[in-house]
Motif scaffolding. Structure first.
Motif: not given
Length: 280
Positions: A82-89
């Motif tokens: 989730n953290r990785t996806l949020r940063n990517a977003l």
């Protein structure tokens, strides 16, 4: 004749031997019976069935520990993902915003280039370093100076129209007095009627004042006002603004007009410096 007391030790050995023989006989009998009838196997199966709940209870702490470890690992993995996806977003959003900004800036540059081509102008592109829109002081600071050929008195325009004029130069920068400055005035002409007037700054980036309009001047809301060229300070023909309001002055002998500046004085990152008057 000597006498002694106590039991005979050999009798105890005989008893132990007899017990061993009895156990052996019993074991042989059980083996024979099990071989013939299989009752011991059934007994073991029933004992296994009865012991199954005990085994389940005994193994429950280990299974519970494994489940907790697996859930913890799964939750940690989901949190990390989730953290990785949020940063990517967030990164994607920043890139999109930057691309949109770059596209808008390219459009403004194309408009400036279009103004140059349409007017056949000899101009110089100058980036804006700073802007001061205080009501008592309306200025721009440009990233161009004497070493770039900038001189005092040069007219400054953008894709919309007249911005102002250079009032001070330094080796690496120049100061522009905007047409909306309270101390600025520019001779203008109404494009539709040819009436000559003077537009004054009011300290607002969205308004110019057009006083002393003759009642017979036939000025209307929506009329476009351009530079007249009188006085030689500004070349003729550059848009200055559009009439957005008209009302009588205090004497009711003249009209006072309000202009919306044609140039985008409070936005943009570049302007054009006129080197010479364009072809009409």
């Amino acid at each position: 004749m000597p006498s002694f007391s106590g039991s005979n030790p050999r009798s105890g050995d005989i008893t132990g031997t007899l017990q061993l023989l009895a156990y052996l006989a019993l074991a042989v009998a059980l083996l024979v019976l099990d071989h013939r009838g299989g009752w011991l196997a059934r007994l073991r199966a029933q004992a296994t069935v009865l012991a199954q709940p005990l085994w389940s209870v005994a193994g429950m702490p280990a299974r519970l520990g494994d489940a907790l470890s697996e859930n913890a690992a799964t939750r940690s993995g989901l949190v990390a993902e989730n953290r990785t996806l949020r940063n990517a977003l967030l990164l994607s959003g920043a890139r999109v915003a930057r691309l949109q900004t770059a596209a808008a800036e390219n459009e403004r540059l194309r408009q400036l280039l279009g103004a140059e081509r349409r007017g056949g102008l000899d101009v110089q592109l100058a980036p804006i370093l700073d802007i001061d829109l205080d009501p008592t002081r309306q200025r721009l600071v440009l990233d161009a100076g004497t070493r770039d050929g900038v001189t005092v008195g040069q007219s400054v325009i953008d894709a919309g129209g007249l911005v102002g004029q250079i009032i001070a130069v330094r080796p690496g920068s120049a100061t522009v007095l905007l047409i909306t400055d309270p101390d600025h005035a520019v001779p203008v002409i109404v494009a539709r009627t040819g009436v000559r007037l003077v537009a004054y700054g009011q300290g607002r980036s969205d308004r110019l004042a057009l006083p002393n309009i003759p009642l017979s001047g036939d000025l209307k809301v929506g009329d476009v006002v351009i530079t007249s060229g009188l006085g030689g300070r500004f070349p003729a023909g550059f848009p200055v603004g559009k009439v957005v309001a008209l009302h009588p002055d205090d004497s009711h002998a003249f009209l006072v007009g309000e202009l919306e500046p044609a140039a985008q004085l409070d936005r943009g990152r570049d302007v054009l410096l006129l080197r010479q008057q364009g072809r009409p």
